[in-house]
Design a protein around this motif. Sequence first.
Motif, PDB file in Angstrom:
ATOM      1  N   MET A 106     131.149  53.921  62.800  1.00  0.00           N
ATOM      2  CA  MET A 106     131.620  52.809  63.740  1.00  0.00           C
ATOM      3  C   MET A 106     132.926  52.693  64.075  1.00  0.00           C
ATOM      4  O   MET A 106     133.435  51.774  64.032  1.00  0.00           O
ATOM      5  CB  MET A 106     130.900  51.329  63.090  1.00  0.00           C
ATOM      6  N   ALA A 107     133.693  53.762  64.020  1.00  0.00           N
ATOM      7  CA  ALA A 107     135.184  54.043  64.560  1.00  0.00           C
ATOM      8  C   ALA A 107     134.994  54.026  66.035  1.00  0.00           C
ATOM      9  O   ALA A 107     136.189  53.641  66.496  1.00  0.00           O
ATOM     10  CB  ALA A 107     135.749  54.920  63.834  1.00  0.00           C
ATOM     11  N   ARG A 108     134.190  54.558  66.787  1.00  0.00           N
ATOM     12  CA  ARG A 108     134.268  54.703  68.031  1.00  0.00           C
ATOM     13  C   ARG A 108     133.400  53.842  68.831  1.00  0.00           C
ATOM     14  O   ARG A 108     132.251  54.104  69.271  1.00  0.00           O
ATOM     15  CB  ARG A 108     134.100  56.231  68.515  1.00  0.00           C
ATOM     16  N   ALA A 109     133.685  52.646  69.030  1.00  0.00           N
ATOM     17  CA  ALA A 109     133.051  51.343  69.643  1.00  0.00           C
ATOM     18  C   ALA A 109     132.828  51.920  71.090  1.00  0.00           C
ATOM     19  O   ALA A 109     133.573  52.298  71.982  1.00  0.00           O
ATOM     20  CB  ALA A 109     133.604  50.159  69.582  1.00  0.00           C
ATOM     21  N   ALA A 110     131.692  51.394  71.703  1.00  0.00           N
ATOM     22  CA  ALA A 110     131.402  51.509  72.832  1.00  0.00           C
ATOM     23  C   ALA A 110     131.344  52.864  73.568  1.00  0.00           C
ATOM     24  O   ALA A 110     131.618  53.089  74.796  1.00  0.00           O
ATOM     25  CB  ALA A 110     132.230  50.631  73.884  1.00  0.00           C
ATOM     26  N   GLU A 111     130.926  53.816  72.707  1.00  0.00           N
ATOM     27  CA  GLU A 111     131.135  55.415  73.164  1.00  0.00           C
ATOM     28  C   GLU A 111     129.958  56.131  72.644  1.00  0.00           C
ATOM     29  O   GLU A 111     129.199  55.589  71.886  1.00  0.00           O
ATOM     30  CB  GLU A 111     132.297  56.091  72.469  1.00  0.00           C
ATOM     31  N   THR A 112     129.607  57.064  73.246  1.00  0.00           N
ATOM     32  CA  THR A 112     128.487  57.920  72.775  1.00  0.00           C
ATOM     33  C   THR A 112     128.979  59.486  72.448  1.00  0.00           C
ATOM     34  O   THR A 112     130.405  59.390  72.585  1.00  0.00           O
ATOM     35  CB  THR A 112     127.590  58.222  74.040  1.00  0.00           C
ATOM     36  N   ASN A 113     128.405  60.105  71.705  1.00  0.00           N
ATOM     37  CA  ASN A 113     128.688  61.527  71.132  1.00  0.00           C
ATOM     38  C   ASN A 113     128.099  62.499  71.940  1.00  0.00           C
ATOM     39  O   ASN A 113     126.980  62.303  72.602  1.00  0.00           O
ATOM     40  CB  ASN A 113     128.787  61.451  69.958  1.00  0.00           C
ATOM     41  N   THR A 114     128.535  63.779  72.019  1.00  0.00           N
ATOM     42  CA  THR A 114     127.801  64.854  72.550  1.00  0.00           C
ATOM     43  C   THR A 114     127.686  66.052  71.334  1.00  0.00           C
ATOM     44  O   THR A 114     127.913  67.152  71.517  1.00  0.00           O
ATOM     45  CB  THR A 114     128.589  65.577  73.593  1.00  0.00           C
ATOM     46  N   GLU A 115     127.181  65.655  70.238  1.00  0.00           N
ATOM     47  CA  GLU A 115     126.976  66.395  69.165  1.00  0.00           C
ATOM     48  C   GLU A 115     125.658  67.263  69.296  1.00  0.00           C
ATOM     49  O   GLU A 115     124.894  66.792  70.091  1.00  0.00           O
ATOM     50  CB  GLU A 115     126.929  65.290  67.855  1.00  0.00           C
ATOM     51  N   HIS A 116     125.679  68.349  68.590  1.00  0.00           N
ATOM     52  CA  HIS A 116     124.558  69.210  68.682  1.00  0.00           C
ATOM     53  C   HIS A 116     123.927  69.556  69.993  1.00  0.00           C
ATOM     54  O   HIS A 116     122.463  69.642  70.291  1.00  0.00           O
ATOM     55  CB  HIS A 116     123.316  68.456  67.802  1.00  0.00           C
ATOM     56  N   GLY A 117     124.739  69.556  70.940  1.00  0.00           N
ATOM     57  CA  GLY A 117     124.471  70.107  72.279  1.00  0.00           C
ATOM     58  C   GLY A 117     123.582  68.971  73.275  1.00  0.00           C
ATOM     59  O   GLY A 117     123.051  69.233  74.349  1.00  0.00           O
ATOM     60  N   GLY A 118     123.641  67.819  72.803  1.00  0.00           N
ATOM     61  CA  GLY A 118     123.064  66.654  73.409  1.00  0.00           C
ATOM     62  C   GLY A 118     123.962  65.382  73.357  1.00  0.00           C
ATOM     63  O   GLY A 118     125.220  65.315  72.933  1.00  0.00           O
ATOM     64  N   ARG A 119     123.309  64.257  73.401  1.00  0.00           N
ATOM     65  CA  ARG A 119     124.296  63.098  73.397  1.00  0.00           C
ATOM     66  C   ARG A 119     123.619  62.104  72.374  1.00  0.00           C
ATOM     67  O   ARG A 119     122.406  62.278  71.884  1.00  0.00           O
ATOM     68  CB  ARG A 119     124.025  62.209  74.706  1.00  0.00           C
ATOM     69  N   GLY A 120     124.299  61.222  71.671  1.00  0.00           N
ATOM     70  CA  GLY A 120     123.996  60.551  70.498  1.00  0.00           C
ATOM     71  C   GLY A 120     124.649  59.021  70.718  1.00  0.00           C
ATOM     72  O   GLY A 120     125.624  59.243  71.239  1.00  0.00           O
ATOM     73  N   VAL A 121     124.136  58.139  69.810  1.00  0.00           N
ATOM     74  CA  VAL A 121     124.603  56.891  69.917  1.00  0.00           C
ATOM     75  C   VAL A 121     124.038  56.163  68.496  1.00  0.00           C
ATOM     76  O   VAL A 121     122.892  56.376  68.235  1.00  0.00           O
ATOM     77  CB  VAL A 121     124.418  55.969  71.268  1.00  0.00           C
ATOM     78  N   TYR A 122     124.859  55.245  68.046  1.00  0.00           N
ATOM     79  CA  TYR A 122     124.672  54.808  66.733  1.00  0.00           C
ATOM     80  C   TYR A 122     124.617  53.269  66.997  1.00  0.00           C
ATOM     81  O   TYR A 122     125.487  52.623  67.739  1.00  0.00           O
ATOM     82  CB  TYR A 122     125.306  55.069  65.625  1.00  0.00           C
ATOM     83  N   PHE A 123     123.533  52.421  66.544  1.00  0.00           N
ATOM     84  CA  PHE A 123     123.575  50.894  66.870  1.00  0.00           C
ATOM     85  C   PHE A 123     122.984  50.458  65.533  1.00  0.00           C
ATOM     86  O   PHE A 123     122.176  51.199  64.604  1.00  0.00           O
ATOM     87  CB  PHE A 123     123.070  50.380  67.897  1.00  0.00           C
ATOM     88  N   ARG A 124     122.772  49.005  65.519  1.00  0.00           N
ATOM     89  CA  ARG A 124     122.178  48.271  64.390  1.00  0.00           C
ATOM     90  C   ARG A 124     120.770  47.507  64.645  1.00  0.00           C
ATOM     91  O   ARG A 124     121.092  46.956  66.134  1.00  0.00           O
ATOM     92  CB  ARG A 124     122.878  47.514  63.659  1.00  0.00           C
ATOM     93  N   ASP A 125     120.064  47.450  64.143  1.00  0.00           N
ATOM     94  CA  ASP A 125     118.743  46.458  64.398  1.00  0.00           C
ATOM     95  C   ASP A 125     119.051  45.168  63.893  1.00  0.00           C
ATOM     96  O   ASP A 125     120.035  44.993  63.143  1.00  0.00           O
ATOM     97  CB  ASP A 125     117.344  47.164  63.805  1.00  0.00           C
ATOM     98  N   PRO A 126     117.966  44.235  63.975  1.00  0.00           N
ATOM     99  CA  PRO A 126     118.446  42.824  63.815  1.00  0.00           C
ATOM    100  C   PRO A 126     118.531  42.844  62.274  1.00  0.00           C
ATOM    101  O   PRO A 126     119.171  41.553  61.722  1.00  0.00           O
ATOM    102  CB  PRO A 126     117.153  42.239  64.228  1.00  0.00           C
ATOM    103  N   ALA A 127     117.688  43.459  61.381  1.00  0.00           N
ATOM    104  CA  ALA A 127     117.986  43.211  60.111  1.00  0.00           C
ATOM    105  C   ALA A 127     119.321  44.207  59.410  1.00  0.00           C
ATOM    106  O   ALA A 127     119.675  43.906  58.311  1.00  0.00           O
ATOM    107  CB  ALA A 127     116.828  43.895  59.444  1.00  0.00           C
ATOM    108  N   GLY A 128     119.971  44.926  60.410  1.00  0.00           N
ATOM    109  CA  GLY A 128     121.276  45.610  59.947  1.00  0.00           C
ATOM    110  C   GLY A 128     120.960  47.052  59.611  1.00  0.00           C
ATOM    111  O   GLY A 128     121.856  47.811  59.182  1.00  0.00           O
ATOM    112  N   HIS A 129     119.728  47.675  59.858  1.00  0.00           N
ATOM    113  CA  HIS A 129     119.456  49.110  59.675  1.00  0.00           C
ATOM    114  C   HIS A 129     120.334  49.771  60.813  1.00  0.00           C
ATOM    115  O   HIS A 129     120.760  49.187  61.824  1.00  0.00           O
ATOM    116  CB  HIS A 129     118.157  49.340  59.718  1.00  0.00           C
ATOM    117  N   GLY A 130     120.978  50.940  60.285  1.00  0.00           N
ATOM    118  CA  GLY A 130     121.710  51.841  61.151  1.00  0.00           C
ATOM    119  C   GLY A 130     120.689  52.712  61.986  1.00  0.00           C
ATOM    120  O   GLY A 130     119.828  53.572  61.257  1.00  0.00           O
ATOM    121  N   LEU A 131     120.518  52.521  63.317  1.00  0.00           N
ATOM    122  CA  LEU A 131     119.616  53.472  64.020  1.00  0.00           C
ATOM    123  C   LEU A 131     120.523  54.301  64.840  1.00  0.00           C
ATOM    124  O   LEU A 131     121.854  54.207  64.923  1.00  0.00           O
ATOM    125  CB  LEU A 131     119.060  52.466  64.936  1.00  0.00           C
TER     126      LEU A 131
END
Length: 124
Positions: free
Chosen positions: A91-116
Amino acid sequence: MPATFNHTIIAATDRTASARFYCDILEAEPAQSWGPFTNITLAEGVMLQFAEPPVQIQMQHYAFLVDDAHFDRALNRFKEAGIEYWADPQMARAAETNTEHGGRGVYFRDPAGHGLELITQPYF
């Protein structure tokens, strides 16, 4: 018959709110619910069951493979709803997406705090 993934229980602080959140972001369908579970169904009949355990919830990580169009719709939902997201699990690169593994990725939290995580290409 080879093993396939059927269902899992995701701990929630509010099972209904969590199920609604996942339905919205994953474009999933509500499923018949019973007892302590609020259920939704993903592709291939995979069920996510949300329950409110009587213990402190430990953060878990769940990653979902989506196509590019779904990824774009999810990003728009994050922005419209003010949902924080990051390009990295630290969670160091806020409001960004990544291009890992030949695609795009994004991390976020659900209402209980799980990392999605949403990815457009599998890791392998």
